[in-house]
Structures are given as C-alpha cells and as structure tokens.
Design an enzyme around this catalytic site. Structure first.
Site, PDB file in Angstrom:
ATOM      1  N   HIS A 351      47.496 -16.977  13.856  1.00  0.00           N
ATOM      2  CA  HIS A 351      46.455 -16.090  13.314  1.00  0.00           C
ATOM      3  C   HIS A 351      47.009 -14.823  12.673  1.00  0.00           C
ATOM      4  CE1 HIS A 351      43.337 -18.547  14.963  1.00  0.00           C
ATOM      5  NE2 HIS A 351      43.672 -18.318  16.215  1.00  0.00           N
ATOM      6  N   ASP A 386      45.393 -26.994  17.026  1.00  0.00           N
ATOM      7  CA  ASP A 386      44.761 -25.980  17.869  1.00  0.00           C
ATOM      8  C   ASP A 386      43.252 -26.045  17.635  1.00  0.00           C
ATOM      9  OD1 ASP A 386      43.798 -23.133  18.508  1.00  0.00           O
ATOM     10  OD2 ASP A 386      45.908 -22.964  19.056  1.00  0.00           O
ATOM     11  N   HIS A 388      41.344 -23.585  17.240  1.00  0.00           N
ATOM     12  CA  HIS A 388      41.006 -22.526  16.289  1.00  0.00           C
ATOM     13  C   HIS A 388      41.662 -22.802  14.932  1.00  0.00           C
ATOM     14  CE1 HIS A 388      40.627 -20.606  20.298  1.00  0.00           C
ATOM     15  NE2 HIS A 388      39.549 -20.077  19.754  1.00  0.00           N
ATOM     16  N   ASP A 474      44.616 -25.547  23.436  1.00  0.00           N
ATOM     17  CA  ASP A 474      43.233 -25.177  23.735  1.00  0.00           C
ATOM     18  C   ASP A 474      42.241 -26.206  23.213  1.00  0.00           C
ATOM     19  OD1 ASP A 474      43.782 -24.531  21.116  1.00  0.00           O
ATOM     20  OD2 ASP A 474      43.204 -22.427  21.273  1.00  0.00           O
TER      21      ASP A 474
END
Length: 718
Positions: A351, A386, A388, A474
C-alpha cells in the site's frame, strides 16, 4: 540449408533477456531431420552422456560453453577375456580417451559432435548464458527402441590403472567411465510439434527445489531472506499488524526441517538511495528522523506523510523498513543471478505510496524489487492475492507496458477502495493493470475458477521474464480483518500454479492478522516453493501452544456464505480475458545499457567471520512467551480503536496478544552471500525509461538518487 536458415531466423526473434534460463524448442524439416534450439543459463550443466544411433550437427549460437567429450578405448583381451594391457580393468569401469576438453566461445566453428568428430560421450557446462542449435539426423533417440541416453561418471585414470603408466602408443588423456542412473533432477522433455524433445540441464548449488510438488521434478535454487530482529518490532498495543508472525513462520520452517533445503540469508538493510529509487527524498528523510520521542514536534509532517493512525511511529521504524525492503531487493538480485525462487515473508507491503505511508505500509518494497528485476528482464509480472487491493504497486506502474499488475481482492466498502475492474491502466499501460473484484466468502473452487484461466492467459500473452507474487494471508478463512473463505491449500494453489511456469519467482508476504494462520500458510507455501509436501501434524516448537487445540498445519474453512455467484464470476472472467486480448503480445523495449545491480555493503571482517555459515535455527532459543514490559515502550499518539482503514472485524484475540511477547537478545543469524551480488555504485536508472504519457503530470521533485519519473509514474486515480 534452407531449413537451417529458417530455424536461425526463428531464433533471432527471441528476446535475449529471455534466454537466461534453459529452454528447448524442437522443429521438423521437410527432410525429416530434427532441429533443436537448446538455451542455457550460466550455471546449467548437461551431465556426461552418450547418444546411441544418432548423428548431431551442433552450432553454438551465442555465449560460452565448456565441452568435455570422450571416445571409448578398446582394451585388448585374449580368448579367455583376460585383459592384455598395462591397465587394470576394474569391474564396472570402461576406459575412455579425452577427445575434447575446452571452452568454446562464439564465434566458433560448427562441428559434428556425435560420433565422427567430437567423441561419443559429452558433458556440457554453460560458462555464460548461451544457446546451441542441434540438427539431428535419423534415427533419433527412442527409449522404446532402446536408443536412449546413458549417463556416466568420469573418474581419474590413475586411480584404477595399476602403475598409472601408459603404453608408448597411448598418447593423450584418459579416464574411467562408470555408468550411472539418470541424474536426480534431470529431465528429458517429451516431443513437441512432430518431433522428439531436446535435452534439459540440471543446475548445481544448494537450495534446490522441485517445479511441482512431488519427487520426479527438476531441482531448482531457492533462497530465503530472514532478519532475526524482525519479530522485535511492535506497532503498538491493539494494532493488528504484528511482525512477530515472521518469527513464528521461521520457527515452523526450522522445526519442519525446511531451512536445510533453502539458501538462507540475512537481508542487507536498504540504504537511503535504494529507497529513493521510488520514494521521495523528503519522505525517506522523514522516516529516518521520526521517533516516538520526536513525533510531537513533527505534527505537520506526520499529517503530510499519513503517519500516525494506521501507520504509527514506533521504536526502530526506519530499520524495520530498511530490513524488509532489503530482503525483497536482495531476492530480486538473487533472481537476476540465477536463483529460481526467492522468498521474503517480511516483504509484500503493497500500500505504500511514493510520498506517504498507507495501510500499515511505510516503504513499498515490491516496487523496489520490481525495479531491480527490470534491470535484467524486459517484462515483470506482479500478482497480488492479498484480500486488499495492491494499490501502491498498481499506481507506480500504471502507465507502462513493462510491468503488468494483477490483483485479486475484496472490492466495495473496503480498504483501500480502489481496484475497480474498470481500472485498466493509462497510456502505454492501458490494459496492463488487471483488477479482479471479489465479494465476501469466496472459497477455493470459486477463486481458482478465476485465478487459473486469467493467469494462464496473462502468462501466454505477456510472457514475463520474472514474476512477483504477493501472498497476503488475510485472504484466508478466519482472518481477523478479512472476509474471504480460502483454505491454506487453496491459497497455496496460487503459488503452485505460478511456480509451474518455471519463470523466476519472488514470493513476498503482505497482510495477515490471525498470526497463527499466517505462520501456517507461509510455512506451507515455502514447502510448495521447495516441492516438499509438509506434514499436517505440527512438530513441537517454542510457539506450539499458538496452534492448539489441533496442533495441525491446516485448518478447515468456515461455512460462511459465498456471495460470489457463478454468473458474476463468469462475467468477471470474460471481461478480463477480453481485456487481455486487446494487448499486443510480449511488448519489447529497445536494447539499452543495463543499470548496475543494487550495491550491498561489504561485511565488516572485524565483526563477523565471512565464512561463517548461517545457524539455521540460531534464534530458536528465544523465549517467545516473555515480552518486555509494555510500559517501557514509548506511547504512540494514535488511537488504534479509531483506525478508519483496516478496522473490519478487529476482535481481540488472546493468542495474538501473546505475539507481543518477544525476547530482546538474539544470536547472530548471518550467512554471507554465497556469491558477490554487489555491483558498481548505484546510478540513475533512466536508461531504462518507459514512455511517459503525454497527458498525465507527475509531481515535480528533485531527481537526484531517485527513480526517474519516466520509469515509474505515480498516477493518482480519480
């Protein structure tokens, strides 16, 4: 001759950067001769072997190769099969005379190697990346007809030769050859279009792996980066990101015995100039200077760089960034120098932006690693599993066709809010960003119904020279912040599938907030990288109680609802495959001078023995249950309960809280690099510049020691 010219023309269309690894391509001519182009990288060996019943015309096309070949010597025997020679004929050995023992470098003459001119048995060792064109006349090697390669060990002549003297008429160099089984990890491909397959080589060195889980696959080199101090860093009380999960993963690898199959390295910390290849100078300077003691005096800078809420200031923050970034860049350097797979579970922080922290990420190690890979590879593929969206990496390469980004993620009212299927790239990068938006509860079968067809098409069309796979855990079932329902095997199937393409692969960590499952997942995926099926029953170790009550590696997915309907998945797959059909196959770049490798500082010889091997479990004696008094830590100004970004389902987890309890003293865990990967002083990489889109403007900043904006363009999506 016409057929030979034709095959050479076909060969010229291949990008030189793609010949670093060994490949074979076979063609048939109208006269039934077979043409095989065999490509080697610089550590590839074809063991000593023969080719019965074949005639081969060979031409070294480029590079340098050592060739050693032998002819049989017929030892005189009498009618009773008694050896009539000065030589003692040891049972199982056969005398051979060296025909060729030399290094050949292009340009050199073509030769008929089998058997008229170059000997009957041959061993080939690539000294540099190189390729050979073989023209085989019939009959071909046919195992079904008993015409197959036989492999040999060659032993020094004088160890089985009595007095070791040669007869007067026996000038030359001799050796004893002993028949052996096909070398472990050596693979002969079956025939391609209309003809038999070429030979494949085996590689030397430690840290070997198999291309698929099983015992019959070719060995490959795997390296693993781990800093024993990484588990000491602490985001703060209640924060879901726990670097301690990396230490738990390492403990599992040690007690499963996987570290013995890896080349283990302690990462060299990334320096300021390494980080500034992507990040802004003032942002890097801020990270270097900020500390819990000084943050109250830098409130404007904290707000400017988005540090303080999701991304708190904690003790050792800058070294933490240097360490995980150094592992990812070091892994990329290893891939550029012959390793097949590199692993850095501390990396994958996708990120982080050029000028700010985001989503628990401060430095984007993935972008830095991709930039390193681009020094050797025309095209690099980034894949993100992931939960995200991999927004920081996509944004960095949004306008180039040299990096394709593919992200499978939860989309909707979910951090970071980007990753719409309509976000496809810009300018030259149009269609080179793929986003796969998913809903809650996706299971293994649904996930793979998208992953495999999409990634198969990506590999076919884009043909990357290297792949970076972010393995955020995750997306597993039961994650503290996640909402997917993948099993560990389902998650690892993505690793196994990308590994099956035999393209240099960098495996990185990422998210993952139920830390016992993170350690399970990354341990199992390390086994997949190695080609080792890991036992479900967990061995006792210092974190054993985290994994009760079952103490197994795998956990069953939940019965949560899968909100991804078959129709939705089919529509997503069809749309993305259509986007892929619109890009030109395998975009290339002009030949340019390659920038130097990232330079790593030399070890201080006074502080450390450079020959000391890594003690694979040297930090396993740390008492993981005793954490320094949390009151001794400086308080952070952020309130984690008010985190507005990754706050979904942040329940307290007692066993996760124990992850905060780590020891402070460690034995050194250092293995010097097995090879010198340092290069000349790092310089500007603008020689690799990508085309800049004319209608998008980048933020104007000082470019000294920084990635040129033509190379990586930080494009902020609307």
């Amino acid at each position: 001759m016409l057929a030979l010219l034709r095959i050479c023309h076909i060969f010229k269309t291949v990008h030189l950067q793609e010949l670093r690894r060994l490949h074979t391509c076979t063609f048939m001519s109208a006269t039934s001769s077979r043409y095989s182009r065999i490509q080697f990288h610089s550590i590839c060996v074809i063991p000593l072997h023969n080719h019965p019943g074949m005639t081969v015309f060979s031409k070294l096309l480029f590079g340098s190769m050592h060739i050693r070949s032998y002819d049989w010597v017929n030892v005189p025997r009498n009618s009773d099969e008694i050896v009539n020679s000065l030589h003692y004929q040891h049972p199982g050995l056969r005398l051979a005379k060296v025909k060729t023992d030399a290094i050949f470098t292009v340009p050199c003459k073509a030769s008929v190697l089998y058997p008229e001119d170059g000997g009957n048995m041959h061993c080939f060792t690539a000294r540099t990346s190189c390729a050979v064109l073989d023209v085989l006349g019939p009959p071909y090697s046919d195992p079904d007809q008993g015409r197959d390669c036989t492999y040999f060990n060659d032993l020094p002549f004088d160890i089985f030769s009595g007095d070791g003297k040669l007869a007067p008429d026996e000038d030359g160099v001799y050796a004893w050859l002993e028949e052996r089984k096909k070398p472990e990890g050596f693979l002969t491909r079956k025939k391609l279009k209309g003809g038999g397959g070429g030979r494949l080589g085996m590689e030397t060195g430690g840290g070997n792996s198999l291309p698929g889980v099983g015992q019959d696959a070719t060995k490959r080199k795997v390296c693993y980066f781990y800093d024993p101090e990484i588990g000491n860093y602490y985001y703060g009380q209640g924060h879901p990101m726990k670097p301690h999960r990396i230490r738990m993963t390492h403990a599992l690898l040690a007690h499963y015995g996987l570290l013995g199959h890896l080349q283990v390295y302690k990462p060299n910390p990334a320096r300021d100039r390494d980080l500034c290849r992507f990040h802004a100078d003032d942002y890097v300077a801020f990270l270097r200077s900020i500390s819990p003691e000084t943050q109250q005096d830098q409130m404007r800078a904290l707000k400017r760089f988005n540090v303080g809420e999701d991304c708190p200031v904690f003790d050792g923050l800058y070294y933490f960034c240097q360490s995980y970034a150094g592992g990812s860049v070091g892994g990329a350097v290893k891939l550029n120098h012959g390793h097949d797979i590199a692993v850095n579970w501390a990396g994958g922080l996708h990120h982080a932006k050029k000028c700010e922290a985001s989503g628990f990420c401060y430095v984007n190690d993935i972008v830095l690693a991709i930039l390193e890979l681009l020094k050797y590879h025309e095209r690099v593929l980034y894949v993100d599993i992931d939960i995200h969206h991999g927004d920081g990496v996509e944004e960095a390469f949004y306008t180039t066709d040299r990096v394709m980004t593919v992200s499978f993620h939860k989309f909707g009212d979910y951090f970071p809010g980007t990753g719409d299927i309509r976000d496809i790239g810009y300018g030259k990068g149009k269609y080179y960003s793929l986003n796969v938006p998913l809903d809650d509860g996706i299971d293994d079968e649904s996930y793979q119904s998208l992953f495999k067809p999409i990634m198969g098409k990506v590999m076919e069309v884009f043909r990357p020279g290297a792949v970076v796979l972010q393995c955020g855990a995750d997306s597993l079932s039961g994650d503290r912040l996640g909402c997917f329902n993948l099993s560990i095997r389902g998650h690892a199937e993505c690793v196994k599938y990308m590994r099956s393409f035999n393209v240099p692969l960098l495996l990185l960590g990422g998210g993952g907030y139920t830390i016992r499952n993170v350690a399970r997942c990354w341990c199992y995926e390390t086994g997949v990288a190695l080609g080792v099926e890991v036992d479900d029953k967990m061995p006792p170790h210092e974190y054993y109680e985290y994994f009760g009550p079952d103490y197994t590696l795998h956990v069953a997915p939940s019965n949560m609802e899968n909100k991804n309907s078959r129709q939705q998945l089919e529509e997503i797959r069809a749309r993305l495959l259509d986007n892929l059909s619109k890009i030109r196959h395998a975009p290339s770049v002009q030949f340019q001078e390659r920038p130097p490798d990232t330079e790593f500082p030399e070890q201080d010889e006074d502080q450390e023995d450079p020959d000391e091997r890594h003690d694979l479990a040297s930090d396993m004696d740390v008492d993981g249950s005793k954490h320094p008094d949390e009151t001794s830590r400086k308080p952070c100004s952020n309130n984690i309960q008010n985190v507005r970004i990754k706050k979904e389902n942040m329940e307290c987890e007692p066993k996760d809280q124990e992850a905060q309890k780590v020891g402070g003293d460690h034995a050194k865990v250092v293995e010097p690099m097995a090879e010198d990967v340092s290069g000349p002083k790092a310089t500007d990489v603008s020689s690799m510049a990508m085309d800049e889109p004319g209608t998008v403007k980048a933020e104007q900043q000082d470019t000294q020691n920084k990635l040129p904006e033509l190379l990586v363009f930080a494009h902020q999506k609307p």
